[in-house]
Design a protein around this motif. Structure first.
Motif, PDB file in Angstrom:
ATOM      1  N   UNK A 188       0.841  -1.204   0.000  1.00 18.98           N
ATOM      2  CA  UNK A 188       0.000   0.000   0.000  1.00 18.98           C
ATOM      3  C   UNK A 188       0.871   1.247   0.000  1.00 18.98           C
ATOM      4  N   UNK A 189       0.293   2.337  -0.460  1.00 18.07           N
ATOM      5  CA  UNK A 189       1.007   3.607  -0.455  1.00 18.07           C
ATOM      6  C   UNK A 189       0.679   4.333   0.848  1.00 18.07           C
ATOM      7  N   UNK A 190       1.675   4.599   1.671  1.00 15.27           N
ATOM      8  CA  UNK A 190       1.398   5.236   2.963  1.00 15.27           C
ATOM      9  C   UNK A 190       1.007   6.698   2.808  1.00 15.27           C
ATOM     10  N   UNK A 191       0.172   7.157   3.714  1.00 11.12           N
ATOM     11  CA  UNK A 191      -0.171   8.563   3.755  1.00 11.12           C
ATOM     12  C   UNK A 191       0.879   9.327   4.528  1.00 11.12           C
ATOM     13  N   UNK A 192       0.888  10.641   4.344  1.00 10.66           N
ATOM     14  CA  UNK A 192       1.792  11.484   5.127  1.00 10.66           C
ATOM     15  C   UNK A 192       1.215  12.885   5.215  1.00 10.66           C
ATOM     16  N   UNK A 239     -12.572   2.411   9.404  1.00 10.71           N
ATOM     17  CA  UNK A 239     -13.039   3.570   8.640  1.00 10.71           C
ATOM     18  C   UNK A 239     -12.495   3.549   7.217  1.00 10.71           C
ATOM     19  N   UNK A 240     -11.285   3.038   7.062  1.00  2.99           N
ATOM     20  CA  UNK A 240     -10.642   2.978   5.750  1.00  2.99           C
ATOM     21  C   UNK A 240      -9.699   1.791   5.724  1.00  2.99           C
ATOM     22  N   UNK A 241      -9.415   1.331   4.510  1.00  2.00           N
ATOM     23  CA  UNK A 241      -8.503   0.209   4.304  1.00  2.00           C
ATOM     24  C   UNK A 241      -7.463   0.650   3.281  1.00  2.00           C
ATOM     25  N   UNK A 242      -6.175   0.536   3.632  1.00  2.00           N
ATOM     26  CA  UNK A 242      -5.108   0.898   2.701  1.00  2.00           C
ATOM     27  C   UNK A 242      -5.166   0.001   1.470  1.00  2.00           C
ATOM     28  N   UNK A 243      -4.762   0.555   0.327  1.00  2.00           N
ATOM     29  CA  UNK A 243      -4.818  -0.174  -0.935  1.00  2.00           C
ATOM     30  C   UNK A 243      -3.598   0.154  -1.787  1.00  2.00           C
ATOM     31  N   UNK A 244      -3.405  -0.660  -2.809  1.00  2.00           N
ATOM     32  CA  UNK A 244      -2.307  -0.422  -3.745  1.00  2.00           C
ATOM     33  C   UNK A 244      -2.715   0.644  -4.751  1.00  2.00           C
ATOM     34  N   UNK A 248      -3.259  11.176   1.638  1.00  2.00           N
ATOM     35  CA  UNK A 248      -3.898  10.128   2.429  1.00  2.00           C
ATOM     36  C   UNK A 248      -3.333   8.751   2.131  1.00  2.00           C
ATOM     37  N   UNK A 249      -2.618   8.599   1.028  1.00  2.00           N
ATOM     38  CA  UNK A 249      -2.253   7.276   0.542  1.00  2.00           C
ATOM     39  C   UNK A 249      -3.478   6.655  -0.129  1.00  2.00           C
ATOM     40  N   UNK A 250      -3.260   5.666  -0.963  1.00  2.73           N
ATOM     41  CA  UNK A 250      -4.375   4.982  -1.629  1.00  2.73           C
ATOM     42  C   UNK A 250      -5.156   4.179  -0.612  1.00  2.73           C
TER      43      UNK A 250
END
Length: 136
Positions: A10-14, A123-128, A53-55
């Motif tokens: 997954x792409x991390x948020x920052x 609330x959310x799930x990280x994705x590619x 947010x990241x994907x």
């Protein structure tokens, strides 16, 4: 807006912070995408300039109001939606609706977001990244 740990690919948020204002559970499904009980969470989300947010995707619907700044979202089909202060954002539920939110401006993006998710869901799930070039 993803703020949860996710898979390694997954792409991390920052540059994103969130404050939960209120939570509750409805015995009946409030959202057409959920059956049974629905968790409702209200948050203030801030995306700093250059932040992302990241994907990610949401297990239930999200309704947000952009209080300040300009939010740029890239959707799963690589289209881009831009929402400015005073506008609303509606994000559909499900893994087929991955997206990333970015602040390409010079002032913080502040969102008032309400999540409607099946009881006990994140609330959310990280994705590619689905293959969109979000570096532009």
């Amino acid at each position: 807006m993803a703020l949860l740990p996710g898979a390694a690919a997954a792409t991390p948020g920052e540059g994103v912070t969130a404050e939960t204002l209120a939570t509750g559970t409805s015995a009946g499904g409030l959202d057409l995408t959920t059956r049974g009980a629905t968790d409702v969470t209200m948050r203030v989300i801030t995306v700093e300039p250059g932040g992302s947010t990241g994907w990610h995707y949401h297990p239930g619907r999200l309704l947000a109001i952009v209080a300040s700044g300009t939010l740029t979202r890239t959707l799963d089909d690589c289209t881009v939606e831009v929402s400015s202060a005073g506008e609303t954002v509606l994000e559909p539920a499900g893994a087929r609706h991955v997206h990333i939110g970015r602040n390409l401006g010079t002032e913080p993006v502040v969102l008032y977001a309400t999540y409607f998710v099946p009881e006990g869901s994140p609330l959310a799930v990280d994705a590619e990244d689905p293959g969109c070039d979000t570096a532009r």
